[in-house]
Motif scaffolding. Structure first.
Motif, PDB file in Angstrom:
ATOM      1  N   VAL A   1      34.987  13.722  55.474  1.00  0.00           N
ATOM      2  CA  VAL A   1      34.343  12.426  55.593  1.00  0.00           C
ATOM      3  C   VAL A   1      32.890  12.594  55.996  1.00  0.00           C
ATOM      4  N   PHE A   2      32.611  13.566  56.847  1.00  0.00           N
ATOM      5  CA  PHE A   2      31.268  13.749  57.383  1.00  0.00           C
ATOM      6  C   PHE A   2      31.039  15.211  57.713  1.00  0.00           C
ATOM      7  N   VAL A   3      30.163  15.851  56.992  1.00  0.00           N
ATOM      8  CA  VAL A   3      29.688  17.185  57.350  1.00  0.00           C
ATOM      9  C   VAL A   3      28.180  17.130  57.186  1.00  0.00           C
ATOM     10  N   PRO A   4      27.452  17.001  58.300  1.00  0.00           N
ATOM     11  CA  PRO A   4      26.020  16.735  58.212  1.00  0.00           C
ATOM     12  C   PRO A   4      25.180  17.839  57.605  1.00  0.00           C
ATOM     13  N   GLY A   5      25.164  18.999  58.210  1.00  0.00           N
ATOM     14  CA  GLY A   5      24.297  20.054  57.720  1.00  0.00           C
ATOM     15  C   GLY A   5      22.836  19.692  57.890  1.00  0.00           C
ATOM     16  N   GLU A   6      21.999  20.294  57.106  1.00  0.00           N
ATOM     17  CA  GLU A   6      20.560  20.156  57.238  1.00  0.00           C
ATOM     18  C   GLU A   6      20.073  18.781  56.759  1.00  0.00           C
ATOM     19  N   GLY A   7      19.213  18.162  57.538  1.00  0.00           N
ATOM     20  CA  GLY A   7      18.596  16.900  57.161  1.00  0.00           C
ATOM     21  C   GLY A   7      19.454  15.669  57.380  1.00  0.00           C
ATOM     22  N   ALA A   8      20.641  15.818  57.925  1.00  0.00           N
ATOM     23  CA  ALA A   8      21.529  14.679  58.163  1.00  0.00           C
ATOM     24  C   ALA A   8      21.201  14.043  59.510  1.00  0.00           C
ATOM     25  N   PRO A   9      21.686  12.818  59.747  1.00  0.00           N
ATOM     26  CA  PRO A   9      21.414  12.157  61.015  1.00  0.00           C
ATOM     27  C   PRO A   9      22.029  12.931  62.182  1.00  0.00           C
ATOM     28  N   GLY A  10      21.445  12.756  63.358  1.00  0.00           N
ATOM     29  CA  GLY A  10      21.914  13.465  64.538  1.00  0.00           C
ATOM     30  C   GLY A  10      23.333  13.115  64.931  1.00  0.00           C
ATOM     31  N   VAL A  11      23.983  14.056  65.583  1.00  0.00           N
ATOM     32  CA  VAL A  11      25.327  13.853  66.097  1.00  0.00           C
ATOM     33  C   VAL A  11      25.298  14.176  67.580  1.00  0.00           C
ATOM     34  N   ARG A  12      25.822  13.271  68.380  1.00  0.00           N
ATOM     35  CA  ARG A  12      25.950  13.510  69.810  1.00  0.00           C
ATOM     36  C   ARG A  12      27.429  13.389  70.144  1.00  0.00           C
ATOM     37  N   VAL A  13      27.926  14.308  70.962  1.00  0.00           N
ATOM     38  CA  VAL A  13      29.330  14.307  71.333  1.00  0.00           C
ATOM     39  C   VAL A  13      29.444  14.307  72.852  1.00  0.00           C
ATOM     40  N   ASP A  14      30.237  13.389  73.377  1.00  0.00           N
ATOM     41  CA  ASP A  14      30.503  13.316  74.809  1.00  0.00           C
ATOM     42  C   ASP A  14      31.988  13.531  75.042  1.00  0.00           C
ATOM     43  N   LEU A  15      32.305  14.371  76.017  1.00  0.00           N
ATOM     44  CA  LEU A  15      33.692  14.607  76.392  1.00  0.00           C
ATOM     45  C   LEU A  15      34.220  13.389  77.138  1.00  0.00           C
ATOM     46  N   VAL A  16      35.348  12.862  76.674  1.00  0.00           N
ATOM     47  CA  VAL A  16      35.996  11.729  77.335  1.00  0.00           C
ATOM     48  C   VAL A  16      37.056  12.243  78.308  1.00  0.00           C
ATOM     49  N   GLY A  17      37.840  13.236  77.864  1.00  0.00           N
ATOM     50  CA  GLY A  17      38.865  13.795  78.730  1.00  0.00           C
ATOM     51  C   GLY A  17      39.654  14.868  78.013  1.00  0.00           C
ATOM     52  N   SER A  18      40.464  15.582  78.793  1.00  0.00           N
ATOM     53  CA  SER A  18      41.316  16.611  78.205  1.00  0.00           C
ATOM     54  C   SER A  18      42.542  16.804  79.070  1.00  0.00           C
ATOM     55  N   SER A  19      43.606  17.289  78.444  1.00  0.00           N
ATOM     56  CA  SER A  19      44.823  17.607  79.181  1.00  0.00           C
ATOM     57  C   SER A  19      45.474  18.804  78.505  1.00  0.00           C
TER      58      SER A  19
END
Length: 152
Positions: free
Chosen positions: A76-94
């Motif tokens: 669905v989404f693989v940005p690579g070069e020139g694509a819009p920025g992606v920011r990821v925040d950790l919500v939680g883990s178990s």
């Protein structure tokens, strides 16, 4: 009149410093990522995805799962070069024995400074993992793969 400008400038500097301190303080409270843990595996996977390094991203997939390197061609989404920025925040883990779940929030098209939160969009994603030969691997169809074809 000059006194009001000086006072306004001083107040602006104090507000800016307080804001900067708050940002630094909240970043300092971010959970530590344990090397070799499930959060580190998801972080490495998503870093590879965000950089368009699909071969590296596929290395983090469960080899007995439905997804493989060929599936990134249909992602669905693989940005690579020139694509819009992606920011990821950790919500939680178990973690429960040899399985784990890591939940993140991704922000796509984030242009950085956006005081009204209107650039890009965000989604929550849950990653399931299991240990394979002592290493954490993503199972199922992890984002950005919405489907996978076993085999070739």
């Amino acid at each position: 009149m000059r006194t009001n400008r000086v006072l306004g400038g001083v107040v602006a500097v104090i507000v800016a410093l307080a804001t900067l301190s708050a940002v630094i303080a909240t970043r300092g409270n971010a959970p530590a990522v344990t090397p070799g843990g499930p959060v580190a595996a998801v972080k490495s996977y998503l870093s590879a995805v965000a950089d368009g390094r699909t071969d590296e991203a596929a290395r983090w997939l469960d080899p007995s799962g439905p997804c493989g390197p060929q599936d990134f061609a249909y992602a669905v989404f693989v940005p690579g070069e020139g694509a819009p920025g992606v920011r990821v925040d950790l919500v939680g883990s178990s973690t429960a024995g040899p399985t784990a779940t890591v939940e993140v929030e991704t922000r796509i098209g984030d242009s950085g400074f956006d005081p009204f939160g209107t650039s890009g969009f965000s989604e929550r994603h849950s990653f399931s993992l299991r240990t394979v030969d002592g290493a954490w691997r993503l199972t199922g169809t992890p984002w950005p793969l919405d489907h996978c074809f076993k085999g070739g």
